[in-house]
Design a protein around this motif. Structure first.
Motif, PDB file in Angstrom:
ATOM      1  N   PHE A  91      30.775  58.338  52.624  1.00 42.86           N
ATOM      2  CA  PHE A  91      30.222  58.936  51.490  1.00 42.86           C
ATOM      3  C   PHE A  91      31.475  60.443  51.759  1.00 42.86           C
ATOM      4  O   PHE A  91      32.604  61.536  51.594  1.00 42.86           O
ATOM      5  CB  PHE A  91      29.823  58.862  50.454  1.00 42.86           C
ATOM      6  N   ALA A  92      29.926  61.194  52.901  1.00 40.79           N
ATOM      7  CA  ALA A  92      30.491  62.289  52.972  1.00 40.79           C
ATOM      8  C   ALA A  92      31.327  62.123  54.244  1.00 40.79           C
ATOM      9  O   ALA A  92      32.751  63.768  54.116  1.00 40.79           O
ATOM     10  CB  ALA A  92      29.492  62.869  53.579  1.00 40.79           C
ATOM     11  N   ALA A  93      31.041  61.638  54.897  1.00 39.63           N
ATOM     12  CA  ALA A  93      33.119  62.057  55.375  1.00 39.63           C
ATOM     13  C   ALA A  93      34.061  61.761  55.013  1.00 39.63           C
ATOM     14  O   ALA A  93      35.471  62.338  55.190  1.00 39.63           O
ATOM     15  CB  ALA A  93      32.233  60.499  56.890  1.00 39.63           C
ATOM     16  N   SER A  94      33.838  60.891  54.047  1.00 33.49           N
ATOM     17  CA  SER A  94      35.552  61.218  52.975  1.00 33.49           C
ATOM     18  C   SER A  94      35.680  61.894  52.245  1.00 33.49           C
ATOM     19  O   SER A  94      36.635  62.317  52.245  1.00 33.49           O
ATOM     20  CB  SER A  94      35.494  59.767  51.904  1.00 33.49           C
ATOM     21  N   LEU A  95      34.519  62.585  51.924  1.00 28.59           N
ATOM     22  CA  LEU A  95      34.130  64.178  51.081  1.00 28.59           C
ATOM     23  C   LEU A  95      35.104  65.216  52.379  1.00 28.59           C
ATOM     24  O   LEU A  95      35.809  65.561  51.734  1.00 28.59           O
ATOM     25  CB  LEU A  95      33.233  64.675  50.942  1.00 28.59           C
ATOM     26  N   MET A 122      22.220  52.132  53.390  1.00 33.65           N
ATOM     27  CA  MET A 122      22.117  53.169  52.209  1.00 33.65           C
ATOM     28  C   MET A 122      22.436  54.297  52.998  1.00 33.65           C
ATOM     29  O   MET A 122      23.366  54.928  52.854  1.00 33.65           O
ATOM     30  CB  MET A 122      20.574  53.112  51.551  1.00 33.65           C
ATOM     31  N   ILE A 123      21.754  54.450  54.190  1.00 37.71           N
ATOM     32  CA  ILE A 123      22.389  55.480  54.878  1.00 37.71           C
ATOM     33  C   ILE A 123      23.396  55.633  55.584  1.00 37.71           C
ATOM     34  O   ILE A 123      24.368  56.443  54.802  1.00 37.71           O
ATOM     35  CB  ILE A 123      21.254  55.994  56.331  1.00 37.71           C
ATOM     36  N   ALA A 168      37.621  66.948  61.855  1.00 36.77           N
ATOM     37  CA  ALA A 168      37.245  66.322  62.675  1.00 36.77           C
ATOM     38  C   ALA A 168      35.862  65.446  62.950  1.00 36.77           C
ATOM     39  O   ALA A 168      35.608  65.017  63.033  1.00 36.77           O
ATOM     40  CB  ALA A 168      36.651  67.292  64.114  1.00 36.77           C
ATOM     41  N   LYS A 169      35.349  66.552  61.790  1.00 33.65           N
ATOM     42  CA  LYS A 169      34.616  65.861  61.504  1.00 33.65           C
ATOM     43  C   LYS A 169      34.048  64.569  60.595  1.00 33.65           C
ATOM     44  O   LYS A 169      33.076  63.103  61.091  1.00 33.65           O
ATOM     45  CB  LYS A 169      32.674  66.691  60.097  1.00 33.65           C
ATOM     46  N   ALA A 170      34.897  63.535  59.641  1.00 34.79           N
ATOM     47  CA  ALA A 170      34.850  62.483  59.307  1.00 34.79           C
ATOM     48  C   ALA A 170      35.293  61.904  60.245  1.00 34.79           C
ATOM     49  O   ALA A 170      35.038  60.362  60.088  1.00 34.79           O
ATOM     50  CB  ALA A 170      36.587  62.997  58.405  1.00 34.79           C
TER      51      ALA A 170
END
Length: 309
Positions: free
Chosen positions: A8-12, A1-2, A239-241
């Motif tokens: 999901f956050a990386a995709s954003l 789940m985490i 870079a974060k993604a």
């Protein structure tokens, strides 16, 4: 789940980066009515470098870098920042922002070609077919304008934009081979600083400061957006993604960049919708997806993706 939430956050992050880059063509086009390309880039790089420096200070990142990486950063700064942005800004003097957005999506095709020669990647029938499809799309986009009186200048602008996609592919392959072991925020800051340093002499030569007092609040807002969000936040979020997703997974978001450009150009610049140009752009994206074989990956890593894929 985490793990799913992190992806999901990386995709954003990747989606936001692409949105900023797509809008950048519109902002650049809006400011070029007042400033020459070099003055625009000096202001953009200066604002971007200052913003990134503030981030580095707040995050307490060290600014010192090993001497062995200085030549790498200079070469990458010249190719990926100075040359790339000068070519694009010059091209936007004679072509629409939406057309530039479509053509820039052709860049992965050049990346694949260079990867075959320099990274020893295999050329397949599917890749070759995708290249042919993408080339047909580029031809549709570049010939969609029938205003004969502007044919020469428009052709030059299109050629420059295509050249910028080749330049970006060279930069991307080189960046992969150099393997600079530094925080991405530090690398981005120095590349932006190099861009500012290289373009400043042209501002002095052209006396670019003479036009700055004539800039409106809206045009200054475009410059701030280009400096802070395009040169700063977008590269940082990209870079974060990449810290979470594989490079191939992040790269699929490049297919959405022309969509952001088209929508923004229509809303802010009142550019006309040319059906043939849109058809050509869609064909380019289909060709690029075929070249990279990333259709399922593209659908899987969209933030609103179908979890059953």
């Amino acid at each position: 789940m985490i793990a799913s939430k992190i992806k999901f956050a990386a995709s954003l992050y990747a989606l936001m980066s692409i949105s900023f880059w797509g809008i950048s063509f519109v902002s650049t086009k809006a400011v070029l009515d007042k400033l020459d390309p070099y003055t625009l880039l000096v202001l953009r790089f200066g604002i971007g470098a200052l913003f990134l420096l503030v981030l580095l200070v707040l995050k307490r990142y060290p600014l010192n870098i090993p001497l062995k990486y200085i030549p790498h950063l200079i070469v990458l700064g010249i190719l990926g920042v100075f040359v790339h942005q000068v070519i694009q800004a010059t091209a936007l003097l004679t072509i629409n922002a939406s057309a530039a957005g479509w053509i820039i999506s052709f860049s992965p095709v050049f990346t694949v070609i260079l990867s075959v020669f320099f990274l020893h990647e295999k050329m397949t029938v599917l890749k070759a077919s995708g290249m042919i499809v993408a080339i047909i799309g580029v031809l549709l986009v570049t010939t969609s304008n029938n205003q004969q009186s502007f044919q020469l200048s428009i052709n030059v602008g299109y050629l420059l934009m295509i050249l910028s996609t080749l330049n970006w592919a060279i930069y991307s392959v080189l960046l992969k081979r150099l393997h600079i072991q530094l925080p991405s925020l530090v690398v981005t800051f120095y590349m932006c600083l190099i861009g500012f340093t290289l373009t400043t002499p042209f501002l002095v030569r052209n006396k670019g400061w003479e036009m700055m007092p004539f800039l409106t609040n809206v045009e200054w807002a475009h410059l701030l957006f280009l400096g802070v969000f395009v040169s700063g936040v977008a590269y940082w979020y990209w870079a974060k993604a990449l810290e979470v997703l594989e490079a191939s997974q992040v790269s699929v978001f490049l297919y959405l960049e022309p969509v952001a450009t088209l929508v923004t150009a229509i809303l802010l610049l009142q550019e006309k919708i040319i059906p043939v140009s849109i058809l050509g752009g869609i064909i380019i994206i289909i060709g690029v997806i075929l070249v990279n074989g990333r259709l399922l990956t593209f659908l899987r890593y969209l933030p609103w993706r179908n979890k059953n894929l």
